[in-house]
Design a protein around this motif. Structure first.
Motif, mmCIF file in Angstrom:
data_model
loop_
_atom_site.group_PDB
_atom_site.id
_atom_site.type_symbol
_atom_site.label_atom_id
_atom_site.label_comp_id
_atom_site.label_asym_id
_atom_site.label_seq_id
_atom_site.Cartn_x
_atom_site.Cartn_y
_atom_site.Cartn_z
ATOM 1 N N VAL A 159 20.571 -9.077 -4.779
ATOM 2 C CA VAL A 159 20.424 -10.333 -5.513
ATOM 3 C C VAL A 159 21.412 -11.346 -4.939
ATOM 4 C CG1 VAL A 159 20.620 -11.494 -7.748
ATOM 5 C CG2 VAL A 159 19.713 -9.153 -7.642
ATOM 6 N N TRP B 131 17.907 -16.546 -6.388
ATOM 7 C CA TRP B 131 17.779 -17.442 -7.532
ATOM 8 C C TRP B 131 18.627 -18.697 -7.309
ATOM 9 C CZ3 TRP B 131 21.842 -18.620 -11.028
ATOM 10 C CH2 TRP B 131 22.984 -17.833 -10.936
ATOM 11 N N ALA C 88 19.451 -16.189 -12.884
ATOM 12 C CA ALA C 88 19.815 -14.795 -12.640
ATOM 13 C C ALA C 88 18.838 -13.853 -13.342
ATOM 14 C CB ALA C 88 21.237 -14.545 -13.120
ATOM 15 N N PRO C 89 18.677 -12.629 -12.827
ATOM 16 C CA PRO C 89 17.635 -11.733 -13.343
ATOM 17 C C PRO C 89 17.672 -11.513 -14.855
ATOM 18 C CG PRO C 89 18.515 -10.854 -11.303
ATOM 19 C CD PRO C 89 19.352 -12.049 -11.642
ATOM 20 N N TYR D 100 16.107 -10.429 -4.364
ATOM 21 C CA TYR D 100 15.805 -11.484 -5.325
ATOM 22 C C TYR D 100 16.755 -12.651 -5.083
ATOM 23 C CZ TYR D 100 15.469 -14.073 -9.721
ATOM 24 O OH TYR D 100 15.306 -15.068 -10.650
ATOM 25 N N LEU E 31 13.963 -6.931 -11.218
ATOM 26 C CA LEU E 31 14.395 -7.977 -10.292
ATOM 27 C C LEU E 31 15.776 -7.672 -9.714
ATOM 28 C CD1 LEU E 31 13.248 -11.194 -12.201
ATOM 29 C CD2 LEU E 31 12.190 -10.198 -10.166
ATOM 30 N N GLY E 32 16.580 -6.947 -10.452
ATOM 31 C CA GLY E 32 17.920 -6.617 -9.978
ATOM 32 C C GLY E 32 18.048 -5.223 -9.399
ATOM 33 N N ARG F 134 22.468 -15.673 -5.142
ATOM 34 C CA ARG F 134 22.268 -17.030 -5.639
ATOM 35 C C ARG F 134 22.196 -17.981 -4.454
ATOM 36 N NH1 ARG F 134 25.900 -20.368 -10.122
ATOM 37 N NH2 ARG F 134 24.589 -22.249 -10.100
#
Length: 227
Positions: A151, A44, A132-133, A42, A146-147, A153
């Motif tokens: 993950v 973000w 963030a998730p 994921y 999602l996490g 950024r």
């Protein structure tokens, strides 16, 4: 051939992993490159951070499916529930904008991903959103999914990194961008790299169609013609 027809015929460059300017995002880029069946990732970051570029480029490099919040939910639901449909990579962008039906479909897809992760039917799942998730405006059970794996950024590029990226993009197309053109673009144009790269591509096409070198007046003429 008319100018507009020439512009329509000239292809735009597809996003690539090699064309992604990593800056502080090298770890995220490496994770996308290494994404394998059975793993989920994921990404973000804010608008213009490059997360959509990474999703499209990953699909471009490896095959698979790219979907976003504008994709009909039943397409995503079909991938989640049709076990006869073999999957290798599914990339779902802008998950923060998914409607209720699409959220339910992505939830089901995560369940299929987890159930097949250690089997020959495993596939990679790449998702992206603007935060963030656990702060996503989504149903709780989807936020936690999602996490489930990796993950990262995705940070915005600095102005210096944007300038270097634009020079590199122009150089790939055989262009030399004058300093006043670069300065004007950074001040007046959207700051996301996908939009900036697209502008360089269109400026190259416009220059070819007009048989004129790239100058600030030519750039302004391009933008004026598009309004």
């Amino acid at each position: 051939m008319t100018q507009q027809l020439l512009l329509d015929l000239l292809p735009g460059a597809l996003p690539t992993l090699d064309g992604f300017v990593a800056g502080a995002n090298q770890a995220a880029l490496d994770a996308v490159r290494a994404l394998a069946p059975g793993r989920a990732l994921y990404l973000w970051g804010g608008i213009g951070s490059g997360r959509s570029h990474l999703l499209r480029a990953c699909v471009q490099a490896n095959g698979g499916h790219y979907l976003d919040a504008r994709t009909p939910a039943h397409w995503l639901q079909g991938m989640a529930t049709d076990e006869d449909q073999a999957l290798s990579l599914v990339a779902v962008d802008d998950v923060n904008d998914l409607n209720d039906a699409a959220q339910a479909a992505l939830f089901a897809l995560f369940n299929r991903w987890r159930a097949t992760a250690s089997t020959p039917d495993a596939f990679a799942l790449l998702t992206a959103g603007d935060r963030a998730p656990l702060t996503m405006p989504l149903r709780e059970d989807l936020r936690t999914r999602l996490g489930w794996d990796l993950v990262f950024r995705v940070e915005q590029l600095s102005d210096e990194e944007r300038v270097q990226a634009l020079r590199d993009r122009a150089r790939q197309r055989g262009l030399v961008l004058p300093d006043d053109v670069l300065d004007w673009i950074l001040i007046h144009h959207a700051r996301d790299m996908e939009g900036l790269s697209s502008l360089i591509d269109r400026l190259d096409q416009y220059s070819l169609a007009r048989h004129r070198p790239v100058t600030l007046p030519l750039l302004k003429a391009l933008l004026s013609d598009q309004h």
